[in-house]
Design an enzyme around this catalytic site. Structure first.
Site, PDB file in Angstrom:
ATOM      1  CG  HIS A   1      42.443  -6.632  49.197  1.00 43.34           C
ATOM      2  ND1 HIS A   1      42.633  -5.297  48.948  1.00 43.34           N
ATOM      3  CD2 HIS A   1      41.109  -6.736  49.498  1.00 43.34           C
ATOM      4  CE1 HIS A   1      41.493  -4.635  49.093  1.00 43.34           C
ATOM      5  NE2 HIS A   1      40.557  -5.494  49.424  1.00 43.34           N
TER       6      HIS A   1
ATOM      7  CG  HIS B   1      48.406   0.588  54.496  1.00 44.18           C
ATOM      8  ND1 HIS B   1      47.488   1.381  53.840  1.00 44.18           N
ATOM      9  CD2 HIS B   1      48.360  -0.633  53.898  1.00 44.18           C
ATOM     10  CE1 HIS B   1      46.892   0.662  52.896  1.00 44.18           C
ATOM     11  NE2 HIS B   1      47.407  -0.547  52.904  1.00 44.18           N
TER      12      HIS B   1
ATOM     13  CB  SER C   1      47.691  -8.403  49.866  1.00 46.88           C
ATOM     14  OG  SER C   1      49.028  -8.659  50.269  1.00 46.88           O
TER      15      SER C   1
END
Length: 348
Positions: free
Chosen positions: A318, A294, A213
């Site tokens: 990402h 997350h 990412s």
């Protein structure tokens, strides 16, 4: 151009009925002739020792006609506190990468027995990435690094903003769920073998999922930088800490958080990258779709977009890849036992 997964033979989309995106994202417009990328991370591990000579030697390996098409540098701290100066190099084909490996500078570096002694470690983690098992997603169309830098063409994608969209952007997922080829591999107790003074090679099971990412605030105004560093970046760090502290539970081999510098190692670029390895795409999805750490990262990013009314100069993105058997290998020379995949090296 290569088609996205949603243009393939998938029986049904994962997109919720009536889903509408309220912001745009982009992906690399991979040319039709591109079949693979190669990414290789090379790290010099130190614990306060002078690594300048070894770093210079590593940098010299990237020069020449068969050097990488994209190259970056950064610094990360390992689980045991070891510093790694890391180079992340990309090639546009396995043949070019193989040619690089056979150059005298590279071959002699990795064969040197002198590296087995002293305070420094050297490691590399290499990934051969089929385009059909890869997807990218970015918050804008600035192609500055990695795969985007190789192909330099970006296109908007409407396949985003819902759980499952990353999977749908992977072409092979239209006909393959890509489960782990060895679901018991990570359940074994950590290896207890001494790794200092040794050269250890390991290949991870098929369908290991790799994510890089990107976080780049170098072009953002002060107010947005302050918001990102105060409200988003700390939440990201909490999520990475969870994965690193609960590797077996999360089915994650580890996440490196890399502060990026120029190739001299002296100029901070105001960018970071994370590099992580999951047992499979399913285990990455389990964390991203359901775990509070997350979900908090996702919400923090959305809040930033809303705070600045969609005009966000912080660049996020990402690369996600699911690697076939034999396409993810690593070598560690004189490294700490907790480095990379060494906890799963059982001599088999």
């Amino acid at each position: 151009m290569n088609k996205s997964a949603t243009q393939g033979d998938r029986a049904a989309s994962l997109r919720p009925a009536g889903h509408v995106n309220h912001y745009a994202t982009w992906e690399v417009a991979t040319p039709a002739h591109r079949t693979h990328y190669v990414r290789c991370l090379v790290g010099v591990e130190s614990s306060g020792a002078d690594a300048s000579a070894l770093l210079e030697r590593v940098i010299n390996t990237f020069a020449g006609a068969v050097g990488p098409a994209s190259l970056g540098r950064g610094i990360a701290t390992g689980p045991g506190g070891e510093r790694s100066d890391i180079f992340y190099a990309y090639w546009n084909s396995p043949a070019h990468y193989a040619a690089w490996l056979t150059t005298p500078q590279v071959a002699s570096l990795w064969a040197a027995d002198a590296l087995l002694e002293g305070p420094l470690g050297l490691w590399r983690e290499s990934m051969v990435i089929p385009v059909e098992r890869n997807e990218t997603n970015y918050s804008n169309d600035a192609a500055y690094d990695g795969m985007a830098q190789i192909d330099k063409q970006m296109r908007k994608t409407d396949v985003h903003g819902y759980w499952g969209s990353a999977r749908e952007r992977i072409p092979a997922s239209a006909h393959d769920t890509m489960p782990s080829a060895a679901p018991d591999f990570m359940r074994r107790p950590p290896a207890a073998t001494e790794t200092r003074g040794r050269r250890v090679r390991i290949t991870l099971p098929g369908n290991t999922c790799v994510i890089r990412s990107f976080q780049d605030w170098s072009q953002a105004q002060a107010a947005e930088v302050d918001w990102y560093l105060g409200n988003v970046e700390p939440v990201l760090r909490v999520g990475l800490d969870y994965l690193n502290d609960n590797r077996t539970e999360a089915r994650c081999y580890g996440m490196r958080y890399i502060r990026e510098y120029d190739m001299s190692g002296a100029v901070d670029l105001n960018r970071t990258s994370t590099f992580g390895y999951f047992e499979s795409l399913q285990t990455l999805e389990r964390w991203t779709h359901t775990h509070p750490t997350h979900l908090n990262i996702f919400q923090a990013a959305i809040s930033m977009v809303q705070r600045f009314q969609g005009e966000v100069a912080v660049k996020l993105g990402h690369e996600v890849s699911v690697l076939p058997e034999g396409m993810l290998s690593a070598e560690y020379i004189n490294c700490a036992r907790s480095t990379g995949f060494l906890p799963w090296s059982h001599g088999d």
